[in-house]
Design an enzyme around this catalytic site. Structure first.
Site, PDB file in Angstrom:
ATOM      1  N   HIS A   1     -28.061  29.938   6.008  1.00 41.38           N
ATOM      2  CA  HIS A   1     -29.179  30.383   5.163  1.00 41.38           C
ATOM      3  C   HIS A   1     -29.961  31.552   5.748  1.00 41.38           C
ATOM      4  CE1 HIS A   1     -32.925  28.484   6.969  1.00 41.38           C
ATOM      5  NE2 HIS A   1     -32.012  27.786   7.607  1.00 41.38           N
TER       6      HIS A   1
ATOM      7  N   CYS B   1     -41.780  27.060  11.467  1.00 44.49           N
ATOM      8  CA  CYS B   1     -41.904  25.737  12.073  1.00 44.49           C
ATOM      9  C   CYS B   1     -43.291  25.500  12.661  1.00 44.49           C
ATOM     10  CB  CYS B   1     -40.868  25.554  13.157  1.00 44.49           C
ATOM     11  SG  CYS B   1     -39.312  26.295  12.747  1.00 44.49           S
TER      12      CYS B   1
HETATM   13  C1  LIG Z   1     -33.637  29.089  11.627  1.00 46.49           C
HETATM   14  C2  LIG Z   1     -33.309  28.962  13.060  1.00 46.49           C
HETATM   15  C3  LIG Z   1     -32.778  27.764  13.581  1.00 46.49           C
HETATM   16  C4  LIG Z   1     -32.623  26.525  12.734  1.00 46.49           C
HETATM   17  O1  LIG Z   1     -31.585  26.643  11.819  1.00 46.49           O
HETATM   18  P1  LIG Z   1     -31.519  25.570  10.610  1.00 46.49           P
HETATM   19  O2  LIG Z   1     -30.224  25.875   9.937  1.00 46.49           O
HETATM   20  O3  LIG Z   1     -32.689  25.849   9.742  1.00 46.49           O
HETATM   21  O4  LIG Z   1     -31.531  24.232  11.233  1.00 46.49           O
HETATM   22  C5  LIG Z   1     -32.454  27.729  14.909  1.00 46.49           C
HETATM   23  N1  LIG Z   1     -32.619  28.797  15.707  1.00 46.49           N
HETATM   24  C6  LIG Z   1     -33.106  29.962  15.247  1.00 46.49           C
HETATM   25  C7  LIG Z   1     -33.248  31.117  16.163  1.00 46.49           C
HETATM   26  C8  LIG Z   1     -33.474  30.079  13.916  1.00 46.49           C
HETATM   27  O5  LIG Z   1     -33.977  31.227  13.466  1.00 46.49           O
END
Ligand SMILES: *Cc1c(COP(=O)(O)O)cnc(C)c1O
Length: 396
Positions: A200, A323
């Site tokens: 995503h 987050c």
């Molecule tokens: C968005 C993100 C995640 C988490 O990924 P998800 O698919 O939302 O669990 C982990 N590390 C970084 C650097 C991110 O930007």
């Protein structure tokens, strides 16, 4: 509306959506079923695995599908830690600006008796391979350093870090969630043992990601059950999402150079415009940063108010990461690069997309300039700065 929060998530591309649709109503078989209908699903799943592997310079057998970046990070780190511990190695090296999916996993391991060294990321938000080399000990089992930071966009020298780790025989994991589809990845050339990515963040669907693990790296399972994913991740495969991810990654990788060039020009135009606001500063290195990332701190501003007023002007932006917003703590990344608390609270991240226009960039510059001026005029904190009762952190 201008969507400038692509580091939080991206809009799915038409092509990725189209690649998913047949798997909901037509090819809905279970890849584990033996009849031909299930086997068609299995073949398509394996074809997607091959295509994703080739975008990363990996072997298809090294690609494990997960529910996203967080799960991949958790599994990579837990696996390396526990196989290290079995050999008496309980020391892990990382940085103070990792995503919480990494930092909170490391916290868990600390409670299990692991020792964690968090490297300083300096004012520019970058660690050096030399610092990694100096931190490696006899009992180090893992180095985990993100490829690109989700808040300030800084790019780490992963190839150099990989070379140091390989030379010293230490496993190297990189959270490449912000990098995948935006920066070149070649797991072999960069000596990466494990890598996490998430669809995503490059115009694919949410809830699907990849853990690349080099052949020979032992993985432990976080989710037990059936024998899917070579027994390393149980649960019926999310085939539609995998197909969407494969399509999105292929598109991102084949357009990478052109997108990067265009976005870098747009990013720099935005940075130049926001640089004209007094008592503000860009966060993170100016050059070694993601093509779409702009992150500023402004003195005398509350990030939350800034976001709400920008929302009124039709701009979706963020302060820190998705987050941590909602909590009152300042971003751990901004603190890690040495921003004082009062300044870290006044941060703004604009993460632009591939199709952003010059008009939109100029609109954002004008809107942020207006809102910062407006908020400062109402702020008692700012009045103290103007009256000299408080000292400025930044220069004009
Ligand atoms: C968005 C993100 C995640 C988490 O990924 P998800 O698919 O939302 O669990 C982990 N590390 C970084 C650097 C991110 O930007």
């Amino acid at each position: 509306m201008i969507y400038a929060d692509n580091a939080a998530t991206t809009k799915m591309s038409r092509e990725a959506v189209a690649a998913m649709l047949p798997y909901f109503e037509e090819y809905y078989g279970n890849p584990s079923s033996l009849y031909a209908f299930g086997q068609k699903a299995k073949e398509d799943l394996e074809d997607a695995r091959k295509r994703i592997a080739s975008c990363l310079g990996a072997d298809p057998r090294e690609i494990l599908f997960t529910s996203g970046g967080s799960e991949a990070d958790n599994q990579a780190i837990m696996s390396a830690a526990h196989s290290g511990a079995a050999k008496g190695k309980k020391h892990i090296i990382s940085t103070a600006m990792e995503h919480h999916a990494v930092l909170h996993t490391l916290d868990k391991l600390k409670k299990q008796g692991f020792e964690v060294t968090l490297l300083d990321v300096h004012e520019n938000g970058i660690v050096t391979a030399e610092e990694v080399r100096n931190a490696i000990r006899e009992d180090t089992c893992l180095v985990t350093v993100m490829y690109a930071n989700n808040e300030i966009g800084t790019i780490q020298p992963v190839g150099e870090i990989g070379a140091v780790c390989r030379e010293r025989g230490v496993l190297f994991h990189t959270d490449a969630v912000q990098a995948a589809g935006h920066l070149p990845i070649d797991v072999k050339a960069q000596n990466i043992d494990m890598l996490s990515l998430s669809a995503h963040k490059f115009h694919g669907p949410k809830g699907i990601g990849v853990l690349y693990a080099r052949r020979g790296v032992l993985l432990e399972t976080l989710i037990s059950g059936g024998a899917q994913e070579r027994g390393k991740r149980a649960g019926t495969e999310n085939l539609a999402a995998v197909m969407g991810m494969a399509k999105a990654l292929e598109i991102a990788c084949s357009n990478m150079e052109r997108n990067a060039e265009r976005m870098t020009a747009m990013r720099d135009r935005l940075i130049e415009g926001l640089d004209r606001i007094p008592y503000g500063e860009l966060n993170g290195d100016r050059v070694h940063r993601l093509p779409g990332n702009v992150n500023f701190c402004f003195e005398g501003i509350e990030g939350e108010s800034l976001l709400l007023l920008l929302d009124d002007k039709g701009i979706c932006a963020s302060s820190g990461s998705a987050c941590t917003s909602g909590s009152l703590d300042p971003s751990h990344v901004l603190l890690a690069i040495g921003r004082p608390h009062e300044v870290a609270h006044g941060s703004l991240r604009l993460s632009i997309g591939e199709d952003v226009t010059e008009e939109e960039i100029d609109y954002m510059i004008a809107a942020v300039t207006d809102v910062v001026t407006y908020l400062r005029n109402m702020s008692p904190f700012w009045r103290d700065l103007v009256n000299g009762k408080r000292r400025h952190v930044f220069s004009e």
